[in-house]
Design an enzyme around this catalytic site. Structure first.
Site, short mmCIF file in Angstrom:
data_model
loop_
_atom_site.label_atom_id
_atom_site.label_comp_id
_atom_site.label_asym_id
_atom_site.label_seq_id
_atom_site.Cartn_x
_atom_site.Cartn_y
_atom_site.Cartn_z
N THR A 102 -80.73 -22.60 -20.81
CA THR A 102 -79.35 -23.41 -21.91
C THR A 102 -80.13 -25.41 -22.65
O THR A 102 -79.85 -25.89 -21.94
CB THR A 102 -78.17 -23.79 -21.49
N HIS B 275 -77.18 -11.85 -16.92
CA HIS B 275 -76.49 -13.38 -15.84
C HIS B 275 -75.80 -12.78 -14.66
O HIS B 275 -74.41 -12.34 -14.96
CB HIS B 275 -75.97 -13.86 -17.11
N ASN C 153 -75.15 -18.41 -11.26
CA ASN C 153 -74.73 -19.94 -11.39
C ASN C 153 -73.59 -20.10 -11.74
O ASN C 153 -72.79 -21.10 -11.99
CB ASN C 153 -75.62 -20.44 -12.57
N TYR D 5 -71.22 -17.87 -13.02
CA TYR D 5 -70.73 -17.45 -14.08
C TYR D 5 -69.40 -15.69 -13.74
O TYR D 5 -69.60 -15.80 -12.91
CB TYR D 5 -72.10 -17.31 -15.29
N ASN E 243 -71.81 -24.72 -10.26
CA ASN E 243 -70.53 -24.28 -10.89
C ASN E 243 -69.67 -23.63 -9.63
O ASN E 243 -68.40 -22.55 -10.25
CB ASN E 243 -70.44 -23.05 -12.33
#
Length: 373
Positions: free
Chosen positions: A26, A178, A181, A183, A238
């Site tokens: 990112t 994805h 992490n 998400y 996260n």
């Protein structure tokens, strides 16, 4: 024969010339308005492309609701597709391969990114600990998300499928889902963020359902041998984390192994959260060593690797390729530097997220340095 970073490798239908993979990174530099890849992004990816090398793009949000950070590129509008087409053309001109990472951040978003300014969507109405990025690059506490209604789950899966089709139109060689992490997909996988009582919550089988249905939808577009999945067992990014990761991820990896994907991409626990800070978590397990026995296909490892430790992981058979992130940010010609045993440019963390060409397209290559000497 022992594999090295410069042994050829089959990834799905593609034959790679080396195993130095560019990890998804990112960078928050899509052009505005519209989160569209621009000429600057084209130059960045072209600099890092190499003959027979694999690039996994930064995460591209599959829909406006999937966005969680400012100036991240999407894959849901004609303008974004055209922007990405310029990127893939540039990578292919260097005879490289590039997969697009399909991204939905779930509860890690903020209402300032959401259509209508509503709270972000997630498996359950449980706020993550920590701070979100607002649309104006401010850091504020994560909001309590809305739980996605069961009736909307087919639409979510359809959106993933459409994003996969858009990636094909943009000229990518495949896609990576994805699932890491902290998400959206990992939020569904993990009990701490998924308290649902429908078919997408409760048991491990139910919590894994969304990932497997997304893989099925995306594979219907691409064929499973052009689809990869990224996971972060034992990760803590996260506000993620699972009480019994071996059971959860053992099940997930075994189910994915039946689907004959292009690859499985595992983030090492020692590097969880490395994008936000310098981390090297100690006394943590190795994801690739633990899950390699359950995975019969190509395995990519990522997380705090240096050339020597990457070679050791390949020699031990723990992984088939190594994805480098921060080293690729600072060294656009990283495969050639490793091949020649050359020194590496140091990366400059303050320029990782947002901004212009500084810390993005201005890192020198070996050839540029030698020409200046």
């Amino acid at each position: 024969m022992t594999a090295t970073l410069f042994s050829p490798l089959a990834v799905g239908p593609y034959e790679l010339a080396h195993r130095v993979v560019m990890a998804p990174l990112t960078r928050m530099r899509a052009s505005q308005p519209g989160n569209v890849p621009s000429a600057m992004n084209v130059e960045y990816y072209a600099q890092r492309a190499s003959r027979g090398g694999l690039i996994i793009s930064e995460g591209a949000q599959i829909s406006p609701a999937g966005q969680g950070m400012p100036a991240t590129p999407g894959i849901h509008t004609p303008e974004q597709i055209a922007g990405w087409k310029a990127v893939t053309d540039a990578v292919h001109a260097k005879r490289g391969r590039i997969f697009l990472q399909l991204w939905h951040v779930g509860r890690i978003s903020h209402s300032s990114h959401q259509p209508g300014g509503v709270p972000p969507f997630a498996p359950s109405a449980i706020a993550a600990a920590g701070n979100a990025f607002t649309a104006s690059f401010e850091r504020v506490p994560f909001e309590t998300p809305q739980a996605i209604d069961t009736d909307l789950m087919p639409l979510l899966i359809e959106v993933y499928g459409q994003a996969a089709a858009n990636a094909k139109e943009a000229g990518f060689d495949g896609v990576e889902i994805h699932g890491a992490n902290g998400y959206l997909i990992e939020q569904f996988l993990q009990a701490r963020s998924n308290r649902r009582t429908d078919q997408y919550g409760g048991s491990i089988e139910n919590r894994a359902r969304l990932l497997l249905e997304v893989v099925e939808a995306v594979s219907a577009v691409w064929g499973s041998n052009r689809v990869g999945v990224r996971l972060s067992p034992f990760g803590i990014a996260n506000d993620s984390g699972e009480d019994d990761p071996l059971r959860l991820y053992g099940h997930v990896v075994r189910e994915l192994d039946r689907l004959h994907l292009a690859y499985l991409h595992l983030i090492e626990p020692r590097a969880s959260g490395a994008g936000q800070a310098e981390v090297d978590h100690k006394n943590v397990p190795s994801a690739v060593e633990l899950f390699r026995p359950a995975w019969s296909g190509t395995l990519i490892a990522a997380g705090n690797f240096r050339p020597q430790t990457a070679e050791a992981a390949l020699a031990a058979g723990h992984a088939d390729a190594i994805a480098f992130g921060r080293l690729f940010i600072a060294n656009p010609d990283l495969p050639e530097r490793i091949r020649r045993g050359a020194s590496l440019n140091p990366y400059h963390r303050p320029t990782f997220y947002g901004g212009g060409t500084e810390g993005y397209t201005d890192y020198p290559t070996l050839n540029a340095r030698e020409a200046a000497e």
